[in-house]
Design an enzyme around this catalytic site. Structure first.
Site, PDB file in Angstrom:
ATOM      1  N   SER A 266      28.425  39.960  28.020  1.00 44.72           N
ATOM      2  CA  SER A 266      28.279  41.381  28.298  1.00 44.72           C
ATOM      3  C   SER A 266      26.947  41.889  27.771  1.00 44.72           C
ATOM      4  O   SER A 266      26.217  41.159  27.097  1.00 44.72           O
ATOM      5  CB  SER A 266      29.417  42.161  27.652  1.00 44.72           C
ATOM      6  OG  SER A 266      29.161  42.274  26.263  1.00 44.72           O
ATOM      7  N   LYS A 267      26.669  43.150  28.049  1.00 45.96           N
ATOM      8  CA  LYS A 267      25.394  43.755  27.665  1.00 45.96           C
ATOM      9  C   LYS A 267      25.120  43.646  26.169  1.00 45.96           C
ATOM     10  O   LYS A 267      23.983  43.680  25.742  1.00 45.96           O
ATOM     11  CB  LYS A 267      25.373  45.229  28.078  1.00 45.96           C
ATOM     12  CG  LYS A 267      25.048  45.403  29.542  1.00 45.96           C
ATOM     13  CD  LYS A 267      24.287  46.690  29.779  1.00 45.96           C
ATOM     14  CE  LYS A 267      23.876  46.789  31.232  1.00 45.96           C
ATOM     15  NZ  LYS A 267      24.566  47.805  31.971  1.00 45.96           N
ATOM     16  N   ARG A 268      26.204  43.526  25.387  1.00 40.97           N
ATOM     17  CA  ARG A 268      26.027  43.425  23.940  1.00 40.97           C
ATOM     18  C   ARG A 268      25.188  42.197  23.552  1.00 40.97           C
ATOM     19  O   ARG A 268      24.543  42.170  22.534  1.00 40.97           O
ATOM     20  CB  ARG A 268      27.385  43.365  23.232  1.00 40.97           C
ATOM     21  CG  ARG A 268      27.748  44.670  22.567  1.00 40.97           C
ATOM     22  CD  ARG A 268      29.203  44.694  22.205  1.00 40.97           C
ATOM     23  NE  ARG A 268      30.026  44.831  23.393  1.00 40.97           N
ATOM     24  CZ  ARG A 268      31.171  44.224  23.586  1.00 40.97           C
ATOM     25  NH1 ARG A 268      31.651  43.423  22.674  1.00 40.97           N
ATOM     26  NH2 ARG A 268      31.858  44.421  24.687  1.00 40.97           N
ATOM     27  N   GLU A 269      25.228  41.183  24.414  1.00 43.69           N
ATOM     28  CA  GLU A 269      24.468  39.955  24.112  1.00 43.69           C
ATOM     29  C   GLU A 269      22.980  40.108  24.410  1.00 43.69           C
ATOM     30  O   GLU A 269      22.225  39.170  24.282  1.00 43.69           O
ATOM     31  CB  GLU A 269      25.008  38.782  24.929  1.00 43.69           C
ATOM     32  CG  GLU A 269      26.133  38.030  24.244  1.00 43.69           C
ATOM     33  CD  GLU A 269      27.484  38.681  24.476  1.00 43.69           C
ATOM     34  OE1 GLU A 269      28.247  38.774  23.528  1.00 43.69           O
ATOM     35  OE2 GLU A 269      27.781  39.100  25.609  1.00 43.69           O
ATOM     36  N   GLY A 270      22.568  41.277  24.858  1.00 44.02           N
ATOM     37  CA  GLY A 270      21.154  41.452  25.183  1.00 44.02           C
ATOM     38  C   GLY A 270      20.937  41.309  26.670  1.00 44.02           C
ATOM     39  O   GLY A 270      21.541  42.035  27.449  1.00 44.02           O
TER      40      GLY A 270
END
Ligand code: GLU
Length: 500
Positions: A266-270
């Site tokens: 997800s976006k949390r991973e960059g």
């Protein structure tokens, strides 16, 4: 219906933002399957959820596909000469919001045949119903409250302008299908909810639109993300309800890309969008190679593939059920291998826009903007680059007008300043005698290696330091070759001023 033959697959994104790297993998699976089987690769835009529509997303999706080297055969495309989105093709519009009349017609068919019904339940009633079901630890499911309404009651409510949806009346029994990756799947229909087919805004839901379109567009294989596996029994029932079971496509559900905790990336991973990786300077071949191997095992030693090699070796039987873990180190390694294999022409073409964004490049004198100079730099850096963004980064001294050196940097091990000065003067004389035509990478290396003799460090270190001002850099031959004769001699002269 149109007469469309052979293998037909579609990529059916919702235009809700940038193309996610996981979606690129689903697209790639469709694309490889189409090319391998001489099939047709179709792009259809699923924008029935108007609230989630993002302006410009269609254009950006198409651009990302084009960048990745996936050509669209049919469906939504961009007209090369005008830059305008082409929406129509042999199956009419390929943007679902332009196909509303078609969906209405098919929903009406189900209503007429008693296979679907109007539902007027308010959001509050549905919420209450769900709360009761939850308290009883039952799976949430519509209780068919409106199914009991008579035709007259329904008509009266519609005439009174009551907001409503149309629901699919899931029949009793068992439903099964064979997935190309997950095998035989069978569910009891009583686990399935009466799916909303038409929303109160007159738009179809994904479930209705996908079945109608896949049928009308004669899709032979539905290749999509595993998140839709659980919905597929409902789709199978819709095919049956419409009488389309005989020509139902085959299903192939592709596992998602996972993070290190084995959760969906997800976006949390960059970086998660194709654009992010593009901006970071990964070659498209590397991204394609990397995502193809996530969840697909070619069962050979080969790790580096071109698109053509992927096409010829692609086989859904070798695809894994489990999602592949996104490993940045592996992507970097694959990327480096692809960059190594590029021609200097290609590397120049792809890499230049990244170099042009660098301040050290912008500030450099005109001669450092010349194609010849940049190509020599790229030749020297090629084997060490993970991405195009790294071009020139480690070797900014090439772009400087002059480099700062001092005696400590120039001195090799225990040598004296006098030794160092002598070595530099000798290197200067030797190199000054080389003609411009003979200033090739091989020649410069040969001449300097001969001059260095046994005592390589004593000769080569001061020269390299004079040319770069750095303790670490490419070899002195490479540096001299990239800089060219004049600048090489200038830098040596400048280094010699330390001893005056
Ligand atoms: N619009 C759906 C999505 O973006 C497509 C699912 C499908 O391919 O059936 O996930």
């Amino acid at each position: 219906m149109t007469d469309l033959k052979g293998i037909r697959v579609r990529f059916a994104p919702s235009p809700t933002g940038e193309l996610h790297i996981g979606s690129l993998r689903t697209t790639l699976t469709n694309y490889l399957f189409a090319r391998k089987n001489n099939g047709t690769f179709i792009l259809r835009i699923e924008d029935t959820d108007q609230k989630r529509f993002v302006d410009g997303a269609i254009e950006r999706l198409i651009d990302s596909l084009a960048w990745a080297g996936m050509t669209i055969d049919e469906g939504v495309k961009i007209d090369e000469s005008t830059g305008v989105v082409i929406e129509d093709g042999p199956c009419g519009p390929y943007i679902q919001s332009k196909r509303l009349a078609i969906y209405r017609e098919y929903v009406q068919q189900l209503l007429d045949e008693g296979k679907a019904y109007h539902c007027f339940c308010s959001a509050e009633r549905l919420a209450e119903m769900r709360a009761v079901q939850q308290a009883r630890k039952e799976a949430p499911k519509y209780d068919r409250h409106c199914c009991a309404l008579t035709t007259e009651e329904v008509q009266a409510k519609i005439d009174a302008g009551e907001s409503h949806v149309v629901r699919f009346k899931i029949p009793e029994g068992m439903t099964s299908f064979d997935d190309m990756i997950f095998g035989h799947i069978e569910v009891n229909n009583d686990t399935l909810d009466d799916q909303v087919l038409m929303k109160s805004d007159g738009f179809p839901t994904y479930h209705l639109a996908v079945v109608v379109d896949d049928h009308l567009m004669e899709i032979s294989h539905v290749i999509r993300a595993t998140e839709w596996l659980a919905s597929t029994p409902k789709h199978v029932l819709l095919y049956e309800a419409f009488g389309w079971k005989e020509t139902m496509p085959q299903f192939c559900h592709v596992a998602p890309i996972l993070n290190h905790n084995r959760k969906k990336l997800s976006k949390r991973e960059g970086s998660v969008s194709v654009q992010d990786f593009r901006d970071k300077g990964y070659p498209k071949e590397a991204i394609i190679n990397f995502i193809a191997l996530l969840g697909w095992n070619p069962k050979t030693e080969q790790e580096i593939f071109t698109m053509d090699e992927l096409i010829s070796q692609f086989d859904t039987a070798k695809m894994n059920r489990a999602g592949g873990v996104f490993d940045m180190d592996r992507l970097n390694w694959i990327s480096r291998e692809h960059i190594k294999r590029m021609t200097i022409e290609d590397l120049y073409r792809e890499g230049l826009p990244f170099l042009e964004q660098k301040e050290f490049f912008e500030k450099a004198k005109v001669s450092k903007h010349k194609e010849d100079f940049i190509k020599r730099l790229l030749t020297v850096e090629q084997d060490r680059l993970d991405t195009f963004v790294q071009i020139g980064e480690e070797n900014q001294f090439f772009f400087a007008d002059a480099v700062t050196v001092d005696k400590d940097v120039l001195r090799w091990k225990e040598n004296t300043d006098t030794d160092t000065q002598e070595v530099l003067a000798r290197a200067q004389t030797i190199l000054a005698a080389v003609s411009e035509e003979d200033w090739t990478r091989e020649n410069v290396e040969k001449i300097l290696m001969e001059a260095a003799g046994e005592k390589r460090g004593d000769f080569l270190w001061p020269l390299r330091a004079a040319l770069t001002g750095e303790k670490r850099s490419p070899s002195p031959f490479d540096c001299a070759w990239v800089l060219g004769k004049d600048e090489t001699l200038e830098r040596i002269t400048h280094a010699l001023t330390c001893y005056m």
